[in-house]
Design an enzyme around this catalytic site. Structure first.
Site, PDB file in Angstrom:
ATOM      1  CG  HIS A  91      -0.868 -18.933  10.065  1.00  0.00           C
ATOM      2  ND1 HIS A  91      -2.056 -18.283  10.319  1.00  0.00           N
ATOM      3  CD2 HIS A  91      -0.108 -18.768  11.177  1.00  0.00           C
ATOM      4  CE1 HIS A  91      -2.021 -17.765  11.535  1.00  0.00           C
ATOM      5  NE2 HIS A  91      -0.849 -18.040  12.076  1.00  0.00           N
TER       6      HIS A  91
ATOM      7  CG  HIS B 115       1.079  19.674   7.129  1.00  0.00           C
ATOM      8  ND1 HIS B 115       1.645  19.221   8.288  1.00  0.00           N
ATOM      9  CD2 HIS B 115       1.162  18.654   6.237  1.00  0.00           C
ATOM     10  CE1 HIS B 115       2.064  17.974   8.106  1.00  0.00           C
ATOM     11  NE2 HIS B 115       1.773  17.607   6.869  1.00  0.00           N
TER      12      HIS B 115
ATOM     13  CB  SER C 193       7.943 -21.384  14.640  1.00  0.00           C
ATOM     14  OG  SER C 193       6.934 -22.002  15.402  1.00  0.00           O
TER      15      SER C 193
ATOM     16  CG  HIS D 258       5.436  19.204   3.935  1.00  0.00           C
ATOM     17  ND1 HIS D 258       6.077  18.641   2.860  1.00  0.00           N
ATOM     18  CD2 HIS D 258       4.225  18.591   4.026  1.00  0.00           C
ATOM     19  CE1 HIS D 258       5.303  17.708   2.320  1.00  0.00           C
ATOM     20  NE2 HIS D 258       4.177  17.660   3.006  1.00  0.00           N
TER      21      HIS D 258
ATOM     22  N   PRO E 220       7.958   7.728   5.226  1.00  0.00           N
ATOM     23  CG  PRO E 220       7.793   5.556   4.449  1.00  0.00           C
ATOM     24  CD  PRO E 220       8.756   6.696   4.557  1.00  0.00           C
TER      25      PRO E 220
END
Length: 653
Positions: A464, A256, A373, A26, A114
């Protein structure tokens, strides 16, 4: 042409040549960012030329990881990698992979492939710096975290969540340069985005500066302005041109992700005042670039002498010892549990956390808005919320931002000196998943605490109730899965996780109570989990039947074994990863090949367990979504009873 212009031209030449030789890469974004990055590295970045890991160095995170040739070119000028490394860009076994990898290349601070995660990790770096500055003193820990980000980074939602936390936490030593070249791989960014980043980041409590990203004086002024703002992180929006300097392809989205053609490179080098020579790095550029290296070396040496002098202070020496101690050498006193009582393993985790948090002052972390929790509420109440209650506070109130939590933990671990953990419901591990993968890929021993690990969540229903999550996470290479059977296994699993050097750990914990097993009756429970799977309860001689389980189903296996008159062995396997890593001889001792009558139980997907019980073995599990009902009702409906498990086994064997 100024010396800075010449250095930048040389950097651009290396970018073009490296990508062209690899025929992959790139070049465009790397060239548009070259002005800023070269000025930062050559004039502002504080580091030790002789030690890329010097602790108080400025950190530079290339969030736009596809611009890796830019970073490699600068690391070459730093003396950290050779010209041969540059020539081997993207080749097998080289120090210059397609995207930077922290465990491979000296001077690379984070693995950034990423998009968005580099920026999120940088918040972790800046968080670690702020906490350690508070604990060790600004003379010991006082560095900047610089980031180079792209349009693609800011289009990933993780960037906005991380930026919101950085603004809330007033991370004034975090400086992000946004290379706004308005081009992405598919074309102009206007086809995909209309964000006014100044308004957005100012709304997130950042200082925002805008510059011509090719005007060197404006770049220098912006960096100084960012350094002067100590109460807010800074976003420098650099308005740039894609592939700046190219002879005929400036502004083209084709630059790019594609190498420039030979004739374009030749014409561009002529335009930049470079000879046609490949990988051209003249001596005067190197000499000018490294002119301040003696000063940087002295600065690092003075810092080392200052730290050595402070070690005579007992309080400082104690904290410094915690910061620098290798994880395997941690001495942790875990609590005792009363056999026969019922305790959810999430409660056991909370009890362990409460017991060790004072003795581990480098343990920092929090929950994704699930403190009660996840059993982190007492940690929060004891030590306060980071930044909101001061920079010495240890609870990180991530809010409903699981992905950000995971990436920020990676950044904290990469920075060094701290032990990060983060907690949420297991079903929301999907939100964390790519950052968990990056934990494993970067060899970062962060701790993921996932509670509410099965359909026993009950009335909250199938949204859940984890079904595939444990098995799915076990597919990530280098990730330790830990699903303890009771409170005693929980503390051993925590000890395993906190003493890791390179592997992240996922702790899968129950909402429902489980019987606390008696170490007097089951002595192997105190050390067996370290080998992943072990014989919890044995019989005389060779067993007729082996029952294998993890977590809450270990107790089910113990009860099921009582329903057989034949010889039964019960194996607890809190970690398939650690068991698989054992020598074959050990695995055969636990699961003798000659014993083919085997059954396994886990409140999740079944396919993985056939690895241990054979293709024709019995597996009690759940291969469908759950339902909204009390956990005990679902347990009965889904057959998680000793009687049903025994029936399944008898029908097979």
């Amino acid at each position: 042409m100024t010396q800075t212009d010449k250095t930048i031209a040389v950097v651009k030449g290396l970018i073009m040549d490296g990508v062209a030789k690899a025929n992959s890469g790139h070049p465009g974004g790397a060239m548009s960012s070259a002005d800023y990055a070269t000025i930062l590295f050559s004039e502002f970045l504080n580091f030790n030329p002789d030690d890329p890991q010097w602790f108080n160095r400025d950190r530079f995170i290339l969030s736009a990881g596809h611009e890796s040739m830019l970073l490699y070119s600068l690391l070459h000028l730093n003396g950290f990698i050779s010209i041969e490394d540059i020539k081997n860009f993207r080749q097998f076994g080289s120090l210059t992979p397609g995207h930077p990898e922290v465990h491979l290349t000296p001077g690379v601070e984070a693995t950034t492939g990423p998009l968005g995660q580099g920026l999120a990790m940088s918040v972790g770096f800046a968080t670690a710096e702020a906490y350690l500055r508070e604990k060790l003193g600004a003379d010991v820990m006082d560095h900047y975290t610089y980031v180079l980000s792209s349009d693609g980074d800011l289009q990933e939602p993780i960037a906005m969540g991380a930026a919101a936390l950085a603004g809330l936490w007033n991370l004034g030593k975090l400086i992000v340069f946004y290379d706004s070249n308005k081009i992405q791989l598919a074309g102009p960014t206007c086809k995909a985005d209309c964000t006014d980043h100044r308004k957005v980041f100012e709304g997130l409590c950042w200082q925002v500066l805008e510059v011509d990203g090719h005007n060197h004086d404006e770049i220098r002024k912006a960096i100084r302005g960012a350094q002067m703002e100590t109460g807010k992180p800074t976003l420098i929006i650099g308005h740039t041109t894609m592939a700046k300097g190219c002879a005929s392809m400036e502004g083209s989205h084709k630059t790019h992700g594609e190498p420039l053609k030979a004739d374009e490179i030749k014409a561009t080098k002529k335009k930049l005042g470079l000879p046609e020579e490949d990988f051209y790095v003249p001596g005067d550029v190197v000499a000018e670039y490294r002119a301040r290296f003696d000063g940087l070396r002295k600065n690092a040496a003075d810092w080392r002498a200052m730290v050595d002098g402070k070690l005579s202070d007992k309080d400082f020496a104690k904290m410094w010892g915690h910061v620098t101690k290798p994880r395997p050498e941690l001495s942790i006193e875990w609590p005792e549990f009363t056999p026969g009582e019922s305790m959810a393993t999430r409660k056991a985790w909370g009890t362990c956390l409460d017991a060790v948090m004072e003795s581990l002052p480098t343990l920092v972390g929090g929950s994704a808005d699930l403190d009660p929790s996840n059993q982190t509420a007492n940690f929060r109440n004891t030590y306060g919320d980071f930044a909101v209650d001061g920079y010495g506070a240890r609870n990180l109130a991530f809010g409903v931002r699981e992905f950000n939590m995971a990436a920020i933990m990676n950044g904290i671990q990469l920075h060094g000196g701290l032990l990060p953990f983060g907690a949420t419901f297991l079903t929301f591990s999907d939100y964390c998943r790519n950052a968990i993968r990056m934990s494993a890929l970067q060899e970062l021993p962060v701790l993921y605490v996932f509670t509410h690990d099965s359909f026993w969540v009950g009335e909250d229903g199938p949204t859940h109730q984890p079904i595939e999550h444990v098995s799915s996470l076990r597919l990530i290479p280098g990730l330790i899965d830990l699903r303890p059977a009771d409170a005693n296994e929980t503390k051993v699993c925590l000890d395993i996780a906190l003493k890791q050097e390179k592997m992240p750990s996922t702790l899968f914990l129950t909402r429902q109570g489980l019987p606390i097993l008696d170490p007097a009756e089951f002595p192997a429970i105190l050390d067996g989990p370290r080998r992943g799977g072990y014989v919890l309860k044995d019989c005389d001689g060779t067993p007729d039947l082996i029952l294998v389980a993890s977590g809450s189903e270990v107790s089910l296996c113990l009860e099921t074994a009582k329903l057989f008159k034949r010889k039964v062995r019960v194996v607890s396997m809190p970690s398939a990863k650690l068991f698989d890593d054992q020598p074959e001889s050990y695995k055969n001792d636990v699961l003798p090949p000659e014993v083919t009558a085997r059954a396994a139980a886990e409140a999740g997907r079944t396919p993985l367990w056939h690895k241990y019980v054979g293709l024709n073995g019995v597996v009690l599990g759940v291969d469908h979504f759950g339902a909204s009902a009390p956990g005990k009702t679902l347990s009965d409906k889904y057959g998680f009873t000793p009687e049903n498990f025994a029936r399944m086994i008898r029908e097979k064997y």
